[in-house]
Write an enzyme that holds these catalytic residues in place. Structure first.
Site, PDB file in Angstrom:
ATOM      1  N   SER A   1       1.323  -6.260   8.897  1.00  0.00           N
ATOM      2  CA  SER A   1      -0.076  -5.646   8.652  1.00  0.00           C
ATOM      3  C   SER A   1      -0.847  -6.776   7.700  1.00  0.00           C
ATOM      4  CB  SER A   1      -0.174  -4.561   7.973  1.00  0.00           C
ATOM      5  OG  SER A   1       0.135  -3.311   8.647  1.00  0.00           O
TER       6      SER A   1
ATOM      7  N   HIS B   1      -5.084  -1.185   3.649  1.00  0.00           N
ATOM      8  CA  HIS B   1      -3.964  -0.448   3.309  1.00  0.00           C
ATOM      9  C   HIS B   1      -2.910  -1.095   2.739  1.00  0.00           C
ATOM     10  CE1 HIS B   1      -2.371  -1.681   7.226  1.00  0.00           C
ATOM     11  NE2 HIS B   1      -1.316  -1.488   6.624  1.00  0.00           N
TER      12      HIS B   1
ATOM     13  N   ASP C   1     -10.657  -1.384   7.224  1.00  0.00           N
ATOM     14  CA  ASP C   1      -9.142  -1.545   6.767  1.00  0.00           C
ATOM     15  C   ASP C   1      -9.116  -2.796   6.598  1.00  0.00           C
ATOM     16  OD1 ASP C   1      -6.631  -0.766   6.161  1.00  0.00           O
ATOM     17  OD2 ASP C   1      -5.878  -1.189   8.147  1.00  0.00           O
TER      18      ASP C   1
END
Length: 468
Positions: free
Chosen positions: A214, A109, A139
């Site tokens: 992230s 992402h 992901d």
């Protein structure tokens, strides 16, 4: 006298004064630097050089002004105002170098939909990166640094060796402030139904994770990667002590696929539909607790059928590791290498039996035979492929076994305006069943007064009518 003091001490503890009494013990001066300093600094020094910041951008397309085709208009108003360059979309995240040749793992992402990626190293170098592999199902994404060599790396650990209460560090670039280290513990293992990716099986930690973290590593006390920080649970957008990391044993499979030159990750295929065990189903099967994955359906000649599994069986373990729900089975199997076999623990008739499962990828039969739809139909601009077990696995198609599935949609196309989505399965057009891409191509070849479309999305079937 000694007896008196023993009784007095015992009475102090009974009255709740034991802790206060202990606090009165004389304090001792540290005899060495090691006695005085407790620090995670050695671990950070070992791990942080391999942690990077990931910057991704995309130039938005802007419609070309038709007046710019006129040279007189360009003479008076210039060349600007009609090129493909528009607003720049940006994203910021973290990553970790896992190979000295420059392989970087981050979240998908972070770079999703982006075209230009740069990586900033701990030593302040900025290096362009090529996207080697995207794996939306986990992901995860793997990048390759295009300049330099002999990069610092971090060793990949073993997420199955983690226990609740283990100390961990999260390293990343929250809010773009620069490399930051936070510390916490493993709060839980095997968190499922989090809704972040197809493989819902996460490490939960209370180490502070914020936007920008992230893709950064979750690090154990040996300086090894045990997870890739992926998401947080928060009502405010900031860390509240509930963060989720993708287990590194899943990361290893994605990295191996990238090193092997693959553009997608192939994983073992079960060939069965699994269902959660409710208390009612558990009681009906005579189980002590509703734990395991119920076999709801089997694909003929699939690995599960070949292994001897039957409808109503309950998978409770994979290679000796417990599986309390379908998500656990869906995680354990994909972390196994193709070509071997896994042993499934299965509850059947009140007894546990162990069955060998062949670890093979889902077959791509029928062949994809991609078709990009053109013309005046509502599907113009969409690319479709035939439905096969491999496509079902890859796109997480639910509840259908026949039809054609959408894999790509051009921006600003008729299909995009219809809100057609990747993963939609087209079942019928004007009540004519669609079984192959060529049937769809033929069915959309001409003009119609109206289009009656039946498609499946997320396991549900919809029918709609649009004008021709």
């Amino acid at each position: 006298m000694r007896r008196f003091w023993r009784q007095l001490i015992a009475a102090a503890f009974i009255c709740g004064l034991g802790e206060a009494a202990l606090a009165q013990q004389p304090r001792v001066v540290p005899q060495s630097h090691a006695d005085a300093v407790l620090s995670f600094s050695p671990i950070v020094k070992k791990a942080s050089p391999a942690v990077v910041n990931v910057f991704a951008t995309r130039i938005e397309q802007r419609p070309v002004n038709p007046f710019l085709d006129d040279p007189i208009f360009r003479r008076f108003f210039g060349e600007g105002g009609g090129g493909p360059r528009g607003p720049t979309a940006q994203s910021l995240g973290s990553g970790v170098i896992v190979d000295a040749g420059g392989l970087v793992v981050t979240n998908n992402h972070v770079i999703e939909g982006m075209t230009d990626v740069k990586v900033s190293l701990a030593d302040k170098r900025e290096i362009p990166a090529k996207i080697l592999l995207r794996d939306p199902r986990t992901d995860l994404a793997v990048l390759k640094l295009t300049e330099g060599s002999a990069f610092p790396t971090m060793e990949l650990g073993d997420s199955d060796a983690l226990e609740v209460g283990d100390l961990t560090l999260a390293i990343g670039n929250p809010f773009g402030v620069g490399q930051t280290v936070t510390q916490g513990i493993v709060s839980a293992l095997a968190r499922t139904q989090v809704g972040i990716s197809d493989y819902g099986f996460f490490i939960q930690t209370d180490a502070s994770i914020n936007p920008g973290n992230s893709g950064g590593p979750l690090v154990d006390m040996n300086g090894r990667v045990v997870g890739i920080n992926s998401a947080i649970f928060s009502k405010s957008g900031g860390s509240v002590g509930i963060g989720f990391a993708i287990p590194v044993n899943m990361v290893k499979i994605v990295v191996a696929a990238a090193k092997g030159g693959g553009h997608q990750v192939k994983r073992p295929w079960l060939g069965a539909t699994l269902q959660n065990l409710s208390k009612e189903i558990s009681d009906g099967l005579g189980l002590e607790r509703p734990a395991g994955a119920l076999i709801a359906d089997l694909i003929a000649k699939g690995p599960a059928a070949e292994a001897g599994l039957k409808r109503g069986d309950v998978i409770v373990s994979v290679d000796g590791q417990s599986a309390d729900d379908p998500e656990a089975v869906g995680y354990r199997l994909p972390t196994k290498p193709l070509g071997g076999q896994a042993t499934l623990g299965v509850l059947r008739g009140g007894k546990t039996v162990f069955l060998p499962l062949r670890l093979a990828p889902a077959p791509e039969t029928p062949a994809r035979d991609p078709v990009k739809v053109k013309g005046a139909s509502p599907f113009a601009g969409a690319t479709v492929v035939n439905l096969s077990p491999a496509v079902v696995e890859e796109l997480s198609v639910q509840g259908v076994a026949i039809g054609v599935v959408v894999t790509e949609i051009d921006e600003d196309s008729t299909a995009a305006r219809l809100n057609l989505q990747k993963g939609d399965v087209i079942l019928a057009i004007n009540d004519e069943k669609i079984g192959t891409t060529r049937e769809l191509e033929q069915a959309t070849g001409g003009r119609r007064y109206y289009w009656k479309i039946t498609l499946a999305r997320g396991g549900q079937v919809f029918t709609t009518v649009v004008g021709g």
